[in-house]
Write a protein that holds these residues in place. Structure first.
Motif, PDB file in Angstrom:
ATOM      1  N   GLY A   1      32.034  27.284  72.495  1.00  0.00           N
ATOM      2  CA  GLY A   1      32.403  27.054  71.106  1.00  0.00           C
ATOM      3  C   GLY A   1      32.052  28.258  70.253  1.00  0.00           C
ATOM      4  O   GLY A   1      30.914  28.721  70.261  1.00  0.00           O
ATOM      5  N   VAL A   2      33.035  28.763  69.513  1.00  0.00           N
ATOM      6  CA  VAL A   2      32.865  29.983  68.724  1.00  0.00           C
ATOM      7  C   VAL A   2      33.130  29.670  67.258  1.00  0.00           C
ATOM      8  O   VAL A   2      34.141  29.038  66.916  1.00  0.00           O
ATOM      9  CB  VAL A   2      33.828  31.084  69.209  1.00  0.00           C
ATOM     10  CG1 VAL A   2      33.615  32.367  68.403  1.00  0.00           C
ATOM     11  CG2 VAL A   2      33.641  31.348  70.696  1.00  0.00           C
ATOM     12  N   ASP A   3      32.242  30.118  66.376  1.00  0.00           N
ATOM     13  CA  ASP A   3      32.427  29.930  64.942  1.00  0.00           C
ATOM     14  C   ASP A   3      31.587  30.967  64.205  1.00  0.00           C
ATOM     15  O   ASP A   3      30.473  31.279  64.639  1.00  0.00           O
ATOM     16  CB  ASP A   3      31.990  28.518  64.520  1.00  0.00           C
ATOM     17  CG  ASP A   3      32.549  28.126  63.165  1.00  0.00           C
ATOM     18  OD1 ASP A   3      33.602  27.457  63.141  1.00  0.00           O
ATOM     19  OD2 ASP A   3      31.949  28.504  62.140  1.00  0.00           O
ATOM     20  N   PRO A   4      32.085  31.504  63.076  1.00  0.00           N
ATOM     21  CA  PRO A   4      31.316  32.523  62.358  1.00  0.00           C
ATOM     22  C   PRO A   4      30.140  31.981  61.553  1.00  0.00           C
ATOM     23  O   PRO A   4      29.304  32.750  61.077  1.00  0.00           O
ATOM     24  CB  PRO A   4      32.350  33.156  61.431  1.00  0.00           C
ATOM     25  CG  PRO A   4      33.368  32.095  61.219  1.00  0.00           C
ATOM     26  CD  PRO A   4      33.432  31.345  62.516  1.00  0.00           C
ATOM     27  N   SER A   5      30.058  30.658  61.393  1.00  0.00           N
ATOM     28  CA  SER A   5      29.022  30.069  60.548  1.00  0.00           C
ATOM     29  C   SER A   5      27.919  29.432  61.383  1.00  0.00           C
ATOM     30  O   SER A   5      28.161  28.465  62.116  1.00  0.00           O
ATOM     31  CB  SER A   5      29.635  29.009  59.625  1.00  0.00           C
ATOM     32  OG  SER A   5      28.622  28.250  58.991  1.00  0.00           O
ATOM     33  N   ALA A   6      26.706  29.952  61.252  1.00  0.00           N
ATOM     34  CA  ALA A   6      25.573  29.347  61.954  1.00  0.00           C
ATOM     35  C   ALA A   6      25.339  27.913  61.499  1.00  0.00           C
ATOM     36  O   ALA A   6      24.979  27.042  62.303  1.00  0.00           O
ATOM     37  CB  ALA A   6      24.321  30.190  61.727  1.00  0.00           C
ATOM     38  N   GLU A   7      25.561  27.653  60.198  1.00  0.00           N
ATOM     39  CA  GLU A   7      25.367  26.306  59.673  1.00  0.00           C
ATOM     40  C   GLU A   7      26.350  25.321  60.306  1.00  0.00           C
ATOM     41  O   GLU A   7      26.001  24.186  60.645  1.00  0.00           O
ATOM     42  CB  GLU A   7      25.529  26.300  58.152  1.00  0.00           C
ATOM     43  CG  GLU A   7      24.434  27.041  57.398  1.00  0.00           C
ATOM     44  CD  GLU A   7      24.739  28.532  57.269  1.00  0.00           C
ATOM     45  OE1 GLU A   7      25.759  28.986  57.842  1.00  0.00           O
ATOM     46  OE2 GLU A   7      23.966  29.232  56.601  1.00  0.00           O
ATOM     47  N   MET A   8      27.594  25.783  60.484  1.00  0.00           N
ATOM     48  CA  MET A   8      28.601  24.906  61.073  1.00  0.00           C
ATOM     49  C   MET A   8      28.340  24.678  62.565  1.00  0.00           C
ATOM     50  O   MET A   8      28.609  23.592  63.090  1.00  0.00           O
ATOM     51  CB  MET A   8      29.985  25.493  60.854  1.00  0.00           C
ATOM     52  CG  MET A   8      30.438  25.427  59.398  1.00  0.00           C
ATOM     53  SD  MET A   8      30.702  23.728  58.815  1.00  0.00           S
ATOM     54  CE  MET A   8      32.245  23.347  59.642  1.00  0.00           C
ATOM     55  N   LEU A   9      27.831  25.680  63.253  1.00  0.00           N
ATOM     56  CA  LEU A   9      27.469  25.481  64.664  1.00  0.00           C
ATOM     57  C   LEU A   9      26.304  24.508  64.787  1.00  0.00           C
ATOM     58  O   LEU A   9      26.268  23.692  65.720  1.00  0.00           O
ATOM     59  CB  LEU A   9      27.123  26.826  65.304  1.00  0.00           C
ATOM     60  CG  LEU A   9      28.299  27.767  65.564  1.00  0.00           C
ATOM     61  CD1 LEU A   9      27.797  29.100  66.102  1.00  0.00           C
ATOM     62  CD2 LEU A   9      29.301  27.145  66.538  1.00  0.00           C
ATOM     63  N   ALA A  10      25.356  24.590  63.863  1.00  0.00           N
ATOM     64  CA  ALA A  10      24.251  23.632  63.881  1.00  0.00           C
ATOM     65  C   ALA A  10      24.767  22.220  63.639  1.00  0.00           C
ATOM     66  O   ALA A  10      24.307  21.254  64.272  1.00  0.00           O
ATOM     67  CB  ALA A  10      23.211  24.016  62.835  1.00  0.00           C
ATOM     68  N   LEU A  11      25.740  22.075  62.732  1.00  0.00           N
ATOM     69  CA  LEU A  11      26.348  20.767  62.498  1.00  0.00           C
ATOM     70  C   LEU A  11      27.073  20.289  63.752  1.00  0.00           C
ATOM     71  O   LEU A  11      27.022  19.097  64.102  1.00  0.00           O
ATOM     72  CB  LEU A  11      27.313  20.837  61.321  1.00  0.00           C
ATOM     73  CG  LEU A  11      28.100  19.565  61.020  1.00  0.00           C
ATOM     74  CD1 LEU A  11      27.170  18.395  60.726  1.00  0.00           C
ATOM     75  CD2 LEU A  11      29.075  19.793  59.868  1.00  0.00           C
ATOM     76  N   ALA A  12      27.752  21.208  64.447  1.00  0.00           N
ATOM     77  CA  ALA A  12      28.426  20.841  65.696  1.00  0.00           C
ATOM     78  C   ALA A  12      27.434  20.283  66.709  1.00  0.00           C
ATOM     79  O   ALA A  12      27.712  19.279  67.378  1.00  0.00           O
ATOM     80  CB  ALA A  12      29.154  22.049  66.275  1.00  0.00           C
ATOM     81  N   ALA A  13      26.283  20.922  66.820  1.00  0.00           N
ATOM     82  CA  ALA A  13      25.269  20.439  67.763  1.00  0.00           C
ATOM     83  C   ALA A  13      24.805  19.036  67.384  1.00  0.00           C
ATOM     84  O   ALA A  13      24.611  18.170  68.260  1.00  0.00           O
ATOM     85  CB  ALA A  13      24.091  21.408  67.797  1.00  0.00           C
TER      86      ALA A  13
END
Length: 228
Positions: free
Chosen positions: A74-86
């Motif tokens: 999973g690739v995304d430029p936003s660390a906040e959005m990746l944390a939400l994904a987790a």
């Protein structure tokens, strides 16, 4: 869905993300199910899938639940959005390798399939073409790519009509009317959306074949295409 970066760096906007897309994107759950089915046509039970624009985790969760043997990057430029994904994935996150950045951050693969949902509309045509070429390079021969994003007629007489329909759907889905209209205005003024014909041409120019429209919902379109 208005600015490519700013809302996804805002913690409050990130916290609202999993609630808002179903109100703005007609048939979002069905789009995720259809995407999983299209991928499964070509992918083995132990496939590796590249998910570009994975922040929030909604499609990752749908794919992981549909296919318990698939693994994901999973690739995304936003660390906040990746944390939400987790957080959205919960225990399923163990099957996902998260990568903060853009397509150049993605592993080289080759992957069995790739998706890019609600993401490409943030990119102007040149960057969009480069992203599609980079996705192509990371896929195995025969692998499917599924994309879906804002794509609607851009002629002066047609564009406002489709944007008003987007706002009307959002309002009917419970978004306050002023926020729905503000989102539509932002899309019209700032989002580098293309027409469906332009989007399909970019997929073909990137080398993909059998480009087929499978999803059309007001201002949104989705295609499946394949690396030859």
């Amino acid at each position: 869905m208005i600015s490519p970066r700013a809302p996804f760096a805002d913690p409050e906007a990130v916290a609202r993300y999993t609630d808002m897309p179903p109100r703005l994107v007609p048939g979002l759950d069905a789009l995720h199910r259809m995407t999983a089915l299209l991928l499964a046509e070509r992918c083995a039970p132990d496939a590796r899938i590249l998910v570009l624009g994975a922040g929030g985790g909604l499609e990752l969760k749908a794919f992981a639940e549909a296919q318990p043997g698939w693994r994901f990057a999973g690739v995304d430029p936003s660390a906040e959005m990746l944390a939400l994904a987790a957080r959205t994935l919960g225990p399923l996150a163990a099957r996902v390798d998260m990568h903060e950045g853009y397509i150049g951050t993605a592993p080289p693969g080759p992957f069995d399939a790739a998706t890019c949902l609600l993401t490409l509309h943030f990119l102007p045509p040149e960057a969009r073409a480069q992203t599609l070429a980079a996705l192509f390079a990371r896929l195995k021969p025969g692998a499917p790519l599924v994309v879906a994003h804002h794509s609607f007629p851009q002629a002066p007489g047609e564009k406002p009509v489709w944007l008003s329909r987007f706002a009307a759907f959002a309002t009917a889905s419970g978004v306050p009317a002023e926020l729905a209209q503000g989102a539509a205005d932002g899309i019209g003024q700032h989002l580098p959306a293309l027409s469906p014909e332009q989007d399909a041409t970019l997929l073909a120019e990137a080398g993909f074949v059998d480009v087929s429209l499978f999803y059309a919902a007001l201002t949104f379109r989705g295609w499946v295409a394949y690396r030859p």
